[in-house]
Structures are given as C-alpha cells and as structure tokens.
Design a protein around this motif. Sequence first.
Motif, short mmCIF file in Angstrom:
data_model
loop_
_atom_site.label_atom_id
_atom_site.label_comp_id
_atom_site.label_asym_id
_atom_site.label_seq_id
_atom_site.Cartn_x
_atom_site.Cartn_y
_atom_site.Cartn_z
N ALA A 1 0.83 -1.26 0.36
CA ALA A 1 -0.24 -0.21 -0.37
C ALA A 1 0.65 1.39 0.17
N ARG A 2 2.69 1.45 0.17
CA ARG A 2 2.76 2.36 -0.35
C ARG A 2 3.77 2.62 -2.02
N PRO A 3 2.72 2.94 -2.39
CA PRO A 3 3.27 2.52 -4.03
C PRO A 3 4.18 3.75 -4.67
N PHE A 4 4.30 4.71 -3.84
CA PHE A 4 5.50 6.09 -4.31
C PHE A 4 6.75 5.96 -3.49
N VAL A 5 7.22 4.50 -3.53
CA VAL A 5 8.72 4.79 -3.57
C VAL A 5 9.73 5.11 -4.44
N THR A 6 10.62 6.13 -3.88
CA THR A 6 11.94 6.81 -5.31
C THR A 6 12.56 6.06 -4.89
N ARG A 7 13.57 5.82 -6.52
CA ARG A 7 14.87 5.33 -6.18
C ARG A 7 15.32 6.63 -4.84
N ARG B 1 7.68 7.54 12.77
CA ARG B 1 6.81 7.00 12.25
C ARG B 1 7.66 6.45 11.35
N ALA B 2 6.98 4.91 12.23
CA ALA B 2 8.22 3.47 11.28
C ALA B 2 7.58 3.28 9.77
N GLN B 3 8.52 3.74 8.03
CA GLN B 3 7.75 3.59 7.17
C GLN B 3 8.49 2.34 6.29
N THR B 4 8.10 1.53 5.68
CA THR B 4 8.91 0.11 4.43
C THR B 4 8.77 1.03 3.13
N PRO B 5 10.26 0.55 2.66
CA PRO B 5 10.51 -0.58 2.88
C PRO B 5 11.79 -0.97 3.49
#
Length: 390
Positions: free
Chosen positions: A110-116, A162-166
């Motif tokens: 559900a986190r599609p906006f992972v950037t380079r 606040r923890a995110q992924t990856p």
Amino acid sequence: MTIAAIILAGGQGTRAGPVPKQYQPIGGVPLLRRTVAAFLAEPRVEQVAVVCPRVDAARVAAILAGLDRDSRLMAPVTGGATRQASGLAGLEALAASVLPPETVLIHDAARPFVTRALLDRIIGGLDRHPAVIPGLAVADTLKIVDAIGRITGTQPRDKLWRAQTPQAFRFAEILVAHRKAATAGRHDFTDDAALAEWAGLPVGIVEGSEANRKLTTAEDLAMADDMLSREGEVRIGQGFDVHAFKPGDHVWLCGVRIPHACALEGHSDADVGLHALTDALLGAIGDGDIGQHFPPSDERWRGAASDQFLADAARRVRERGGVVVNVDVTLLAEAPRIAPHREAMRARVGQILGIGADRVSVKATTTEKLGFVGRKEGLAALAIATVRLP
Ligand code: MG
C-alpha cells in the motif's frame, strides 16, 4: 550485495471500499502494480516476491500481467493469517530459491510511491547498520487522551519517529528472527523492525519520505488518484478503416456480431470499428499500425477475431506505463442500424481495453446515400483515442 524485495499484499483492509486497497486503481493503474513496478525499476533489486492470500492469486497474476516478463518477478507467494506470517512466507520462498539474497527489503504493497532516492538512502544505510528502516520524525505535538476525550498529558516527541517501509535486513538474520518469533508463538509484530528489535538485532533509521505514505482509506486513494491523474502527458491518436461487403449473413462491428443481409470482406473478421480503434491507440503511442503488427499476408490472422488486435494495442499502451483515457468511434453505414447494438459495443470495447464503458463512445452516421457507403458497397469507421503516458 544481492538484494531481493518482498511486497506484502496480504491486507484485507476494507476501509477503502469492498475491494482491498492494494488492488484498487490509482491513476488508472492498480496500486499493487505501481508498487511492484517501482521495485522492478531499481536495477539493484534482483528478485521481487509478492505475497498475497491464496484466494487472490489469480487476481494478483492478472494485475501483474506483463510485468511478469521480467524474470526478477517471482510467482505470487501464498501469505499467512497475519502480516508477520506473510513476511515469513516471503522469506521462506526466497530461502527456497536458487540463489537466496544477501539483503532483503520488506515492503507494504500500500506504499506505491517508493522512489529511487529513498531506496538509495535505505541501501546506503546498510553500510552503517545491519538493518535499516526509513522513518520520519514526528512533527505534531502528541497528546495523551482518555476514554472520554480529555487530554491527560503531552507526550515528548523528540525521540519519536514514524516507521515506514521498505525495511532492509540481512537476509539470513531476519529469516532466523522470523522463524524464532513464529516458534515462540509471537504473531503480533506490526512491522519487521519490531520483530528484529525483539530478536536483539540493531536497527538503524534513515530519513523516510512524506510521499512514501501508506494509502489506507478511501480518501487516501482518492487523493493519490487525483494527484496521478494530473501527471503525465496526454496523447491523441486517430484511426480509419474501410471494408467492402460480400455475400453473407452477419457482420462484426466493435466486437459485436450483428445479423445482416451481407458480410464484410477481409482477411480477419473485418471488424472496421475495432480496426479503426486499434489504429487510433497505436497512433496515440506512435507504434505503427495494425497492418504492421498483424500483416494480412500472415495466415495466422485469417478469419481472426479482431478483439485480439485491440487487446494487443492496449497491452502496448500499458507497457509504456500508459492508460487509455477514452476512445470514440464513428461507424459510417447505411445499414445495419447501429443504435440497437450501441450499448453492447461500448461494453465489449471497454472490456477489451480494461476501461469502463463510460470511457467508450460509439456513434453512427449514414452518408446520405453518397459515396461507397451510400451505395451500400461497404462500411467505414473513424476512431480517436486519448492515452495518458507517464
Ligand atoms: Mg481493416
């Protein structure tokens, strides 16, 4: 350092509507597909495993169709009852692969906006820490509130993130930690860093990204959809086609079989509507024309149903990361009458293109008995397609 990614698509969260959020489209593309594509766009990632419930395997395969031509994308892995169990299932699948990775990135679908840039920070952080997660320092003041809505205190926030992924781990270490947690009967960790902490693994944090937020509610999806639908480049293509009548008892028009006093002459099923639409889509992406991709000299296409030509053009649009915004076709015919079949045609074209019938227009006109159409020697079709490319 070899790197694999596990994308957890097991959530059955229905806060965003009846269809789990990771399967819903944003900007015309399913959220899960965007997330997977973001990892496949990173050349350092050598394997990508999507974990989903067994009942969703066919749906996930359909959502990822085309991306699976990239050999780094593994077949969907069946998840477990909890996020943690699904994480372990992904790790075990990688462990069983020919070449297990040295490093694994575990990510929420559900986190599609992972950037380079974010991946660079996380992977770069592995030089300093054995495990790294992205996070954001809490900026809002945190209140402690009792059961009746009264503030009972203020929580110091200077150490809160606040923890995110990856979240990145040494593969062997996180695999052992996951197995240990499962054996110990712990199934309640809400992220892999918490499990790593429990197992005594040191975890470092790097700056996350506000854009990398988890899309959870219907409002989140609507905002992302709105943002994406403003992006990109709009392209328009046109198509035109003619086929002559021959003896027969039906014609195919826009994918619908219509009884008629004659048939249309052609190498394929001679569906002028679908041929004009196919050329319009190919025109919008500058990818040749129908005759180039499906030459009439090729025996494979003799009598072929033309829906496959249009489906192929739609696939070419998708492969460029594009979406079909709308199509509009005008059929030129004295007969048969089109109006009784219009809705069936819109539905069929929408089905072939994977868009709603509300984005498909089918119109018809006679040519006032003028020309070859007027003399009932044949039919013609004009089409326009709008496509949005990234
Ligand atoms: Mg044709």
